[in-house]
Enzyme design. Sequence first.
Site, mmCIF file in Angstrom:
data_model
loop_
_atom_site.group_PDB
_atom_site.id
_atom_site.type_symbol
_atom_site.label_atom_id
_atom_site.label_comp_id
_atom_site.label_asym_id
_atom_site.label_seq_id
_atom_site.Cartn_x
_atom_site.Cartn_y
_atom_site.Cartn_z
ATOM 1 N N ARG A 174 0.844 -1.205 0.000
ATOM 2 C CA ARG A 174 0.000 0.000 0.000
ATOM 3 C C ARG A 174 0.877 1.252 0.000
ATOM 4 N NH1 ARG A 174 -2.237 2.144 4.452
ATOM 5 N NH2 ARG A 174 -2.518 0.144 5.505
ATOM 6 N N TYR A 199 -15.198 15.464 -17.463
ATOM 7 C CA TYR A 199 -15.678 14.083 -17.380
ATOM 8 C C TYR A 199 -16.777 14.026 -16.301
ATOM 9 C CZ TYR A 199 -15.846 9.290 -15.773
ATOM 10 O OH TYR A 199 -16.296 8.065 -15.364
ATOM 11 N N ASP A 216 -6.304 17.341 -16.060
ATOM 12 C CA ASP A 216 -6.577 15.959 -16.479
ATOM 13 C C ASP A 216 -6.126 15.848 -17.935
ATOM 14 O OD1 ASP A 216 -7.712 13.626 -17.534
ATOM 15 O OD2 ASP A 216 -9.451 13.713 -16.214
ATOM 16 N N LYS A 250 -7.336 4.462 -19.903
ATOM 17 C CA LYS A 250 -7.510 4.854 -21.295
ATOM 18 C C LYS A 250 -6.216 4.618 -22.086
ATOM 19 C CE LYS A 250 -11.651 5.816 -20.012
ATOM 20 N NZ LYS A 250 -11.700 6.187 -18.652
#
Length: 394
Positions: free
Chosen positions: A57, A110, A181, A206
């Site tokens: 983590r 988005y 972004d 993506k």
Amino acid sequence: MEKGMQTYLTRMGSKLPDSVSRPKSLPITMSSVFDFEDVEMLDQVYAGDAPGYIYSRNGNPVHDALKEIMSQIDGGEASGVYASGMAAITLSILAHVEAGDHIVAANVLYGGTYSLLKNELKRFNIDVTFVTPTIESITEAVRQNTRLLYVETISNPMMDVVDLDKMVEVCKESGIKLIVDNTFATAVVCRPLTLGADVVVYSATKYICGHSDVTGGIVVTQKREEMEKIEGIAALYGPMMSPFDAWLLVRSLRTLELRVRQHSHNAMQMASYLEKHPKVEKVYYPGLAKSATHEIGKKLFQKELFGGMLSFDLIGGEAAAYQLIRDLENIRLVPSLAGVSTTLSYPAKTSHRALDDQELKQAGISKGTLRLSSGLEDFNDIMAEFEMALNKLP
Ligand code: PLP
């Protein structure tokens, strides 16, 4: 058997290979935790005095390989890798704000990001003003408690290019951070950090993945201190990337530039073809000379590439959009983008379904708007299929 079978089952099979040669591809360190000879060694790794990993983590060798490539191609000092694009976006925003703060954001984003900013952050008493991203409207929206401006390099789904030079200028003047972004552009088309942005976020799901088989998110920061803040809260909220997904993304990145070039070339040809088609009302692609933001794209983008995404409005509206989707055989309806094959999405019912009619209208999304993700096929084959299906429309 000298020991109990269960003892062999737990202890054997983990010896590293004794080999003078190295694996040609990065090994997948599929380990949630690492073991130590003694407490002193563990303590030294915690303190940063010895190299090593403790718990995945907080870090893993495959994460580090992915971060190294991303920092290099984006021109940042540090990167963080997370379980989804939304995780990367949420963490990079939360690392910059406290209760009572204010954010300015572009009004076309988005859908998930828009909902996070509009609805979710209210619970933390963080106020957001959405504006058309121009110097004037941002300057007007900025308050004393504004901490950051959030924009997308190429807006989804109208494909407007945001003038990042101007965004940097207004943020510097107002003393606020700029988060961009860069999912649609990728570092192949645009490198916002080198233009002066503070943080770049990606849905790695993506183009960074490019094969529709990983959900992931990446943050790259201009300064290491910025990343330390984000990593600090990431370890607490915990949306870490699986080492296997990180490995897949490292593999995908090997071909990022080749893929984005081909996606962009196909998108350019597709936009030019659709622009002339009598069943198409309007095409949104920054590579088109007619596009409202073509000149900004020319200024900001590299290698004369404008990305692989475009949108278009059909003259026949909603009915035509539904029929076209049904009539296309190989070009599938896919509520995502950037895979190897060409796909279509219907923003009003997918990425932007959280928007009401008024908000859809404001974002320029109509019921006849389709978004196209150009694949890597031979362009003539994509065009032939569209020609057949478009000509069937009334
Ligand atoms: N940013 C953009 C531009 C997107 O298109 C998406 C998803 O479609 C996201 C962020 C969210 O990424 P993810 O789905 O990986 O959480």
